[in-house]
Design a protein around this motif. Structure first.
Motif: not given
Lengths: 355, 355, 355, 355
Positions: A255-256, A258-259
């Motif tokens: 997530g870190s 991809h965001n």
């Protein structure tokens, strides 16, 4: 298809004609017959040596809804007459189901099927979509400043490395395979030629891009913009996969990573540093470019012998005859653009309704 | 969503309740409240240590359309009351857009947004879908002998090797990550735990399967069965990719490898040796199992500081608080099954109409 | 129902609750709970001595889509709990079809039916419509300056002579029969009282009016504004006839009498001298007031013995029990207004989409 | 229009052609070109001395969806070329709005309008409906044993007294006004002749009947069978009123007179003694004949001078030229039958879906 801007297509490959009716086209839209014909020519068989050599002029005719080059607000009916109805070529196929075609599933659904040219399942049905898509593109350009482009990203295992934001229509149209990277394009053409000579077929991936879409198009739940795009693209013949933004590759990121972090640029525009969201968050456009990818399988028609079944349910074999398209991707590029444009214009108008 | 069997969902994560209305459910369908609750429990937060720890009972209540456990043919309204409305947790987020959430695009679309819990964009909206999907599954089983299953195939770069045809619901439910390969499941669980401790998140791929679908379901053009499945699945929160049958991998095969040759088995059933078509040809089911795959991105909510923008268009930073779901996939499995079941039952009924 | 502003209703007369979901309500609409309740109170049983004496509070509850009195753009779910479930009253009706009710046709359609209170066919279903209509009225007033009114024009052979353009809501609400002509209203009330005492029922005609509708709403072909209004009104329980403008009376005029000649007034507004078109020409509003009329049959529930058939197909007799509504028209007035408002707001938003 | 059996029409009166696309026609339906042409000939101008004398052959052409006289299940596209495009006749009307035509409302909606022949608002648009209706009739007859008939019941104040149950197509077609009572028909013809000579126009009422409809067609709430019929009929040009069963006349009866008591006949069929319900109760057919009535206003085109407004908003006058139709009713009879058939076949198929 569509909620405000709606299209209905009709026609079989070997019937009299194929066509489309558009409901909900805003009045006073400039309708440029040449722009429509340009898109159909990109879709047309026989346009280059790497696609099927069937000769079809595919001249569009507008029967209603347009006066003096301007839409009147009423339904626009367009058609293309079928010229090249060589149903002889298909005679032997009458009682045998071609593998990975729609022959068997149509037979089971309807209790009969059009043998010649695949009937309704033929890619010829997409003429209506491409014609309607050309008008959708015009509205997007005239009223909303949006441009839609698509190109071939990979053919079999040959993958182009492309800077999406700088691709232009000229770059796409500069070679018959419609890959904006000339060197890779050349390799792709050679590969398609080789496969054709071998009587076989190959597939690949098409990338699509919409620039200039403002934030706010799309719906929050079932009609999410990426869901609608997925349906539209997956409804194209031979399409087996769809991605929005990072797609399957995004499952390999944290997530870190991809965001998509936001920032405000010097002109007070909100942007994201990267665009894994593909311009869509929560089903609604966020102002960044919309990016999609679509997988097209190798053409089902090949010139090799294959096992199959006939109407009497005997195990038999079948071998292709006539002309075939070793790779649908060059001709599928305008189809992908058309489907994107049709979905976007419909959501543009839906958003106008509730502002 | 839907043509004959239609659903309408409503509700925000931090409003009073969330629910669904089903129109077009055939009368005299046996409606099993426990079966619906079973599916909701699979979707529920707090069900295991690897999902978000919010405590929500999610007890379904049926308000109309069912008498004595039998559907009456009239609309079925169901809801779940929201219990755990800790909107305090979200107070600081009031004026900052969370990266890769729907905050910014909703703000631009509606001119306002529900801050608490993501509002309508919350995965809590899927309660209605899962409840309706449970009824769709019942109809598919009772009237058509069709079973729908989904499971986790990969988490980040951990991929299970699964024989799809032999997967059972028990195997899927035997571990909290819902991967039917126990050894790989254990690795996935450990990975999710590690990522959670790190305040980060990961994604993965869910596989879906429908067994027993007869040939003939689906429509030939815009409502191709795989197009409808694509839209339904891509409308799930966090889904960024969809494949039918061979999907993107199929682009690496030649037609002679990819084509699904037919044969007749000893019981006079028409089958294909392989199933790259994923049970769908020309948009219509061919009697083979329907196979799909869906990519889910890493959860957008993470506990690390990120750059973003606030309502005043200042460049600021934001850091997550409260409880988060490091990986949505275990809870997305029943959602994928529900969406598949909703599409299939609608097409089953559409096919009944025109036979 | 609806294209942009869409409603879904649910609920049976003797189930747990009845309700409605609105999709497509523009964000930032002021939602006034009291305005909704006001309309429901006009529809409510027991409101006066001339309607059924069932006691139902019919308190509306909003479950989603509204925050701080403002719509959020997401679905608005509303419900009313059912209080007075005296299903005992209906026990004897279990196996007999009430004449001119939906009992028999439901039984034939669904293979079963809700006996208690008519189930889904009960006028209680209209609660959802009236609640949604109240919101539609708000949007019409706030965004478009349109007011929708309806009133009782005739009861049986008692006909009021009314100057439609000067009718106000206060005049309509000044008496329980909702006829803006007080003297005629008194006669209507007496007639309804007499009929009730006799265990019988009567019908009549409701007039509807929409003021302030600009020219240009409606669609040219199937979704003509008067066609949409006809469907909406004819979908109300007990409605058997619909007129737009001159209606059936217009068939007695010559074209030279019937045609609405145009003129330009001092403020450069285009108007017509008379309004036989009822404000709609070619399916599209022309800026004049929209006028309709709707015929409601006498209530099917009467206290007299009638011949009928039972589930075993024996010829039997049946006699009404419990409370009955000798005349539905006073309570149907808010329903007619609601249906008009729902159609008008949908077409208002459709027109916004394509301007 | 339609849910399963859907039609899309297109075309202007003075464009190249008018047509229709049918989606959802069941495969293997026998499609009889002569039966379609028969209906178009009933609708055609110039068919008798009492209708407009424009000469139009109106030969139908089928472009797709039919092979060897059998429907294939795919969209059926049909068109009629426009022959008689005397747009000169209309030149003077360019800047003046004809009273009670769609000129002004179209201008306001679209910002432009087709002047010639009324464009899309022309009754010529109904060719597509009548052609599609002919196919709908075939399906109703072949699959469901249903017959749909309509006839002229009144012209101006001349009203025929007709025993609906014994009317046959031959009786309707036995005279040019399509009134099955020959003596009254003669009076109607004379009246129309007189009105035409006077440059004026008249209207009247058409009755419609569907025999053989089984109990169970229709939907309980918004898509009540009579609501759908109302919309379909009210979408015909010049239609201003609709009744189902007793209609407005029913408001003069008491419930005890109006209610349709049931009985079982000797063959164990459930029937009603009278049919004030018009074959529909609670929105769903009850097995009795479906009866409707439709009011058509006097034709707006007359040969007399009328006041109107021009594009510059001056008060001017206008007088009709060219050929006009003094009474649309004889030609509207096949349109009413077509619309009834289209609605009924759609509901027949919807009911098949959920049985």
């Amino acid at each position: 298809m569509g909620n405000i801007f709606r299209i209905t297509t009709w026609g079989e490959s070997h019937g009299k004609a194929v066509g489309v009716v558009i409901d909900g086209c805003p009045a006073k839209t400039k309708i440029d017959l040449e722009a429509i014909q340009f898109e159909l020519d990109r879709r047309r068989p026989g346009q280059s040596k790497i696609v099927t050599q069937r000769k079809e002029g595919d001249k569009i005719e507008i029967l209603s809804g347009v006066e003096n080059g301007i839409s009147t607000g009423t339904p626009i009916s367009m058609l293309v007459w079928n010229e090249d109805q060589r149903s002889k070529d298909y005679d032997e196929l009458n009682d045998r189901f071609r593998p990975s075609h729609a022959d068997y599933s149509y037979q089971q659904k309807y209790g009969l099927r059009s043998v010649a040219g695949g009937g309704r399942a033929s890619a010829r049905e997409t003429i209506g979509r491409v014609a309607a898509g050309a008008i959708a593109k015009e509205i997007l350009k005239q009223k909303f400043g949006v441009e839609v482009l698509a190109w071939v990203e990979s053919i079999h295992d040959i993958k182009a490395n492309i800077d999406a934001q700088n691709v232009t229509l000229d770059m796409i149209e500069s070679n018959p395979v419609r890959c904006p990277d000339p060197e890779t394009a050349q390799k792709m053409i050679e590969r398609i030629e080789a496969v054709r000579k071998n009587g076989d077929s190959i597939g690949g991936v098409i990338a699509g891009l919409a620039k200039g879409v403002p934030a706010g198009w799309g719906e929050p739940i079932f009609d999410k913009l990426e869901a609608e795009l997925a349906k539209a693209i997956m409804s194209l013949p031979a399409c087996k996969g769809f991605e929005s933004g990072s797609g399957f590759g995004g499952t390999l990121l944290h997530g870190s990573e991809h965001n998509d972090e936001f920032f405000v640029d010097d002109e007070r525009n909100v942007k994201t540093y990267q665009n894994n969201s593909g311009g869509i968050q929560g089903g609604i456009s966020n102002g960044m470019p919309i990016t999609i990818r679509a997988a097209f399988k190798p053409t089902a028609t090949i010139m090799k012998a294959q096992k199959t079944v006939n109407l009497n349910l005997d195990n038999v074999s079948i071998s292709g005859k006539g002309r075939h398209d070793p790779c649908v991707l060059p001709r599928a590029v305008p189809m992908v653009e058309a489907m994107m444009a049709l979905i976007l214009v419909d959501h543009a108008l839906r958003q106008e309704a509730i502002r």
